[in-house]
Design a protein around this motif. Sequence first.
Motif, PDB file in Angstrom:
ATOM      1  N   GLY A   1      52.802   1.478 -22.344  1.00 50.34           N
ATOM      2  CA  GLY A   1      53.696   2.190 -21.445  1.00 50.34           C
ATOM      3  C   GLY A   1      54.876   1.394 -20.942  1.00 50.34           C
ATOM      4  N   ALA A   2      55.013   0.125 -21.378  1.00 48.58           N
ATOM      5  CA  ALA A   2      56.125  -0.702 -20.895  1.00 48.58           C
ATOM      6  C   ALA A   2      56.639  -1.626 -21.991  1.00 48.58           C
ATOM      7  N   LEU A   3      57.959  -1.700 -22.084  1.00 49.18           N
ATOM      8  CA  LEU A   3      58.621  -2.604 -23.012  1.00 49.18           C
ATOM      9  C   LEU A   3      59.401  -3.635 -22.210  1.00 49.18           C
ATOM     10  N   LYS A   4      59.410  -4.864 -22.637  1.00 43.65           N
ATOM     11  CA  LYS A   4      60.225  -5.912 -22.028  1.00 43.65           C
ATOM     12  C   LYS A   4      61.643  -5.717 -22.542  1.00 43.65           C
ATOM     13  N   VAL A   5      62.628  -5.757 -21.654  1.00 42.52           N
ATOM     14  CA  VAL A   5      64.015  -5.477 -22.008  1.00 42.52           C
ATOM     15  C   VAL A   5      64.882  -6.696 -21.726  1.00 42.52           C
ATOM     16  N   SER A   6      65.753  -7.010 -22.668  1.00 46.19           N
ATOM     17  CA  SER A   6      66.710  -8.100 -22.489  1.00 46.19           C
ATOM     18  C   SER A   6      68.077  -7.654 -22.993  1.00 46.19           C
ATOM     19  N   CYS A   7      69.102  -8.383 -22.605  1.00 45.23           N
ATOM     20  CA  CYS A   7      70.464  -8.077 -23.043  1.00 45.23           C
ATOM     21  C   CYS A   7      70.516  -8.116 -24.567  1.00 45.23           C
ATOM     22  N   GLY A   8      71.140  -7.114 -25.157  1.00 45.35           N
ATOM     23  CA  GLY A   8      71.244  -7.028 -26.602  1.00 45.35           C
ATOM     24  C   GLY A   8      72.182  -8.048 -27.206  1.00 45.35           C
ATOM     25  N   LYS A   9      72.992  -8.707 -26.392  1.00 48.25           N
ATOM     26  CA  LYS A   9      73.934  -9.708 -26.900  1.00 48.25           C
ATOM     27  C   LYS A   9      73.438 -11.133 -26.689  1.00 48.25           C
ATOM     28  N   CYS A  10      73.025 -11.475 -25.462  1.00 51.32           N
ATOM     29  CA  CYS A  10      72.687 -12.871 -25.155  1.00 51.32           C
ATOM     30  C   CYS A  10      71.201 -13.111 -24.905  1.00 51.32           C
ATOM     31  N   GLY A  11      70.397 -12.044 -24.780  1.00 51.72           N
ATOM     32  CA  GLY A  11      68.964 -12.195 -24.566  1.00 51.72           C
ATOM     33  C   GLY A  11      68.546 -12.397 -23.122  1.00 51.72           C
ATOM     34  N   ASN A  12      69.478 -12.288 -22.177  1.00 52.03           N
ATOM     35  CA  ASN A  12      69.153 -12.428 -20.761  1.00 52.03           C
ATOM     36  C   ASN A  12      68.114 -11.380 -20.359  1.00 52.03           C
ATOM     37  N   GLY A  13      67.051 -11.801 -19.687  1.00 56.90           N
ATOM     38  CA  GLY A  13      65.998 -10.878 -19.265  1.00 56.90           C
ATOM     39  C   GLY A  13      66.487  -9.874 -18.243  1.00 56.90           C
ATOM     40  N   LEU A  14      66.165  -8.601 -18.469  1.00 60.75           N
ATOM     41  CA  LEU A  14      66.631  -7.525 -17.586  1.00 60.75           C
ATOM     42  C   LEU A  14      65.488  -6.775 -16.907  1.00 60.75           C
ATOM     43  N   GLY A  15      64.276  -6.954 -17.355  1.00 56.28           N
ATOM     44  CA  GLY A  15      63.164  -6.227 -16.750  1.00 56.28           C
ATOM     45  C   GLY A  15      62.394  -5.442 -17.783  1.00 56.28           C
ATOM     46  N   HIS A  16      62.167  -4.152 -17.510  1.00 57.17           N
ATOM     47  CA  HIS A  16      61.310  -3.331 -18.353  1.00 57.17           C
ATOM     48  C   HIS A  16      61.887  -1.941 -18.592  1.00 57.17           C
ATOM     49  N   GLU A  17      61.421  -1.327 -19.642  1.00 54.45           N
ATOM     50  CA  GLU A  17      61.590   0.104 -19.857  1.00 54.45           C
ATOM     51  C   GLU A  17      60.193   0.693 -19.699  1.00 54.45           C
ATOM     52  N   PHE A  18      60.042   1.591 -18.744  1.00 51.28           N
ATOM     53  CA  PHE A  18      58.761   2.250 -18.512  1.00 51.28           C
ATOM     54  C   PHE A  18      58.810   3.609 -19.197  1.00 51.28           C
ATOM     55  N   LEU A  19      58.004   3.753 -20.218  1.00 51.52           N
ATOM     56  CA  LEU A  19      58.018   4.957 -21.049  1.00 51.52           C
ATOM     57  C   LEU A  19      57.463   6.152 -20.289  1.00 51.52           C
ATOM     58  N   ASN A  20      58.138   7.281 -20.420  1.00 52.45           N
ATOM     59  CA  ASN A  20      57.734   8.537 -19.777  1.00 52.45           C
ATOM     60  C   ASN A  20      57.622   8.427 -18.258  1.00 52.45           C
ATOM     61  N   ASP A  21      58.468   7.594 -17.654  1.00 49.46           N
ATOM     62  CA  ASP A  21      58.467   7.436 -16.197  1.00 49.46           C
ATOM     63  C   ASP A  21      59.842   7.771 -15.606  1.00 49.46           C
ATOM     64  N   GLY A  22      60.654   8.503 -16.352  1.00 45.57           N
ATOM     65  CA  GLY A  22      61.969   8.881 -15.872  1.00 45.57           C
ATOM     66  C   GLY A  22      61.919  10.120 -15.001  1.00 45.57           C
ATOM     67  N   PRO A  23      63.088  10.591 -14.585  1.00 46.62           N
ATOM     68  CA  PRO A  23      63.139  11.737 -13.680  1.00 46.62           C
ATOM     69  C   PRO A  23      62.750  13.072 -14.351  1.00 46.62           C
ATOM     70  N   LYS A  24      62.852  13.131 -15.678  1.00 44.47           N
ATOM     71  CA  LYS A  24      62.482  14.344 -16.416  1.00 44.47           C
ATOM     72  C   LYS A  24      61.401  14.002 -17.427  1.00 44.47           C
ATOM     73  N   ARG A  25      60.634  14.982 -17.784  1.00 44.29           N
ATOM     74  CA  ARG A  25      59.545  14.811 -18.744  1.00 44.29           C
ATOM     75  C   ARG A  25      60.067  14.181 -20.044  1.00 44.29           C
ATOM     76  N   GLY A  26      59.391  13.149 -20.494  1.00 42.13           N
ATOM     77  CA  GLY A  26      59.767  12.485 -21.741  1.00 42.13           C
ATOM     78  C   GLY A  26      60.822  11.406 -21.606  1.00 42.13           C
ATOM     79  N   GLN A  27      61.443  11.264 -20.442  1.00 36.67           N
ATOM     80  CA  GLN A  27      62.470  10.239 -20.262  1.00 36.67           C
ATOM     81  C   GLN A  27      61.833   8.923 -19.817  1.00 36.67           C
ATOM     82  N   SER A  28      62.464   7.842 -20.227  1.00 35.97           N
ATOM     83  CA  SER A  28      62.035   6.521 -19.787  1.00 35.97           C
ATOM     84  C   SER A  28      62.810   6.107 -18.547  1.00 35.97           C
ATOM     85  N   ARG A  29      62.302   5.067 -17.908  1.00 38.12           N
ATOM     86  CA  ARG A  29      63.010   4.464 -16.753  1.00 38.12           C
ATOM     87  C   ARG A  29      63.246   2.998 -17.070  1.00 38.12           C
ATOM     88  N   PHE A  30      64.518   2.610 -16.975  1.00 41.33           N
ATOM     89  CA  PHE A  30      64.884   1.202 -17.116  1.00 41.33           C
ATOM     90  C   PHE A  30      65.042   0.630 -15.728  1.00 41.33           C
TER      91      PHE A  30
END
Length: 92
Positions: A63-92
Motif C-alpha cells: 500500500g505504500a511506495l517510497k518516492v524520490s525526485c525523478g531527476k536527482c533522487g532526493n527523498g520526498l516521502g511516499h505514495e499511499f495507494l488508494n488513499d486519495g480523496p476519490k476512490r482509486g486515487q493515490s496520495r503523495f
Amino acid sequence: MSFCSFLGGEVFKDHFQPGIYICAKCGHELFSSRSKYEHSSPWPAFTETVHQDSVAKRPERPGALKVSCGKCGNGLGHEFLNDGPKRGQSRF
C-alpha cells in the motif's frame, strides 16, 4: 515553491496558491497546485505528479511506495495507494 521536509511546521501544508511545487535540491517540477488537496496529515497532499518522470517510485510496504525526485533522487516521502480523496486515487 519547493517541496520541504517536515520540521515541525510544514509551510506548504495549508498553502493553496496556484503554482508548481519543485524539488528543494535540484528544482525539478514535482506537483501542481491543481492536484493538491486538504488532508489530515502534517504534509501537503497531492493526487498526481506534474510529469510522468517527476518522481521515481520503489515498493516499500503493501500500500505504500517510497518516492524520490525523478531527476536527482532526493527523498520526498511516499505514495499511499488508494488513499486519495476519490476512490482509486493515490496520495503523495
